[in-house]
Design a protein around this motif. Structure first.
Motif, PDB file in Angstrom:
ATOM      1  N   GLY A   1       9.312  56.532  54.521  1.00  0.00           N
ATOM      2  CA  GLY A   1      10.288  57.020  55.486  1.00  0.00           C
ATOM      3  C   GLY A   1      10.927  55.907  56.305  1.00  0.00           C
ATOM      4  N   LYS A   2      11.843  56.336  57.172  1.00  0.00           N
ATOM      5  CA  LYS A   2      12.539  55.365  58.014  1.00  0.00           C
ATOM      6  C   LYS A   2      11.660  54.948  59.180  1.00  0.00           C
ATOM      7  N   LYS A   3      11.820  53.710  59.568  1.00  0.00           N
ATOM      8  CA  LYS A   3      11.104  53.244  60.748  1.00  0.00           C
ATOM      9  C   LYS A   3      11.956  53.514  61.978  1.00  0.00           C
ATOM     10  N   LYS A   4      11.321  53.881  63.052  1.00  0.00           N
ATOM     11  CA  LYS A   4      12.044  54.143  64.290  1.00  0.00           C
ATOM     12  C   LYS A   4      12.474  52.815  64.911  1.00  0.00           C
ATOM     13  N   PRO A   5      13.706  52.778  65.455  1.00  0.00           N
ATOM     14  CA  PRO A   5      14.153  51.543  66.112  1.00  0.00           C
ATOM     15  C   PRO A   5      13.400  51.336  67.412  1.00  0.00           C
ATOM     16  N   LEU A   6      13.266  50.081  67.785  1.00  0.00           N
ATOM     17  CA  LEU A   6      12.599  49.773  69.036  1.00  0.00           C
ATOM     18  C   LEU A   6      13.463  50.231  70.197  1.00  0.00           C
TER      19      LEU A   6
END
Length: 64
Positions: free
Chosen positions: A7-12
Motif C-alpha cells: 500500500g501507499k505510505k502516509k506522507p509525513l
C-alpha cells in the motif's frame, strides 16, 4: 507476507505555519486590495440595471 509492507505510505506531517505578525501598513494594504476587488462587482451590478449602451450601430437610410 505481512500487511504492513503493501500500500501507499502516509506522507509525513508538515509543521504548522506560524501566523505572520502584520503591522499597520500591511493591514491597510490588504484592506485596500479588498476594496479594489469589490469595485468591479459594484460597477457590474450598476450597469446591469441600465439598458444597452449602444444600439443599432450604423444607421442606414431606406434609399439604396
Amino acid at each position: 507476507m505481512s500487511g504492513l509492507e503493501g500500500g501507499k505510505k502516509k506522507p509525513l506531517k508538515q509543521p504548522k505555519k506560524q501566523a505572520k505578525k502584520m503591522d499597520k501598513e500591511d493591514e491597510a494594504f490588504k484592506q485596500e486590495q479588498k476594496e479594489e476587488q469589490k469595485k468591479p462587482k459594484e460597477l457590474k451590478a450598476n450597469a446591469a440595471g441600465k439598458g444597452p449602451l449602444a444600439t443599432g450601430g450604423i444607421k442606414k437610410s431606406g434609399k439604396e
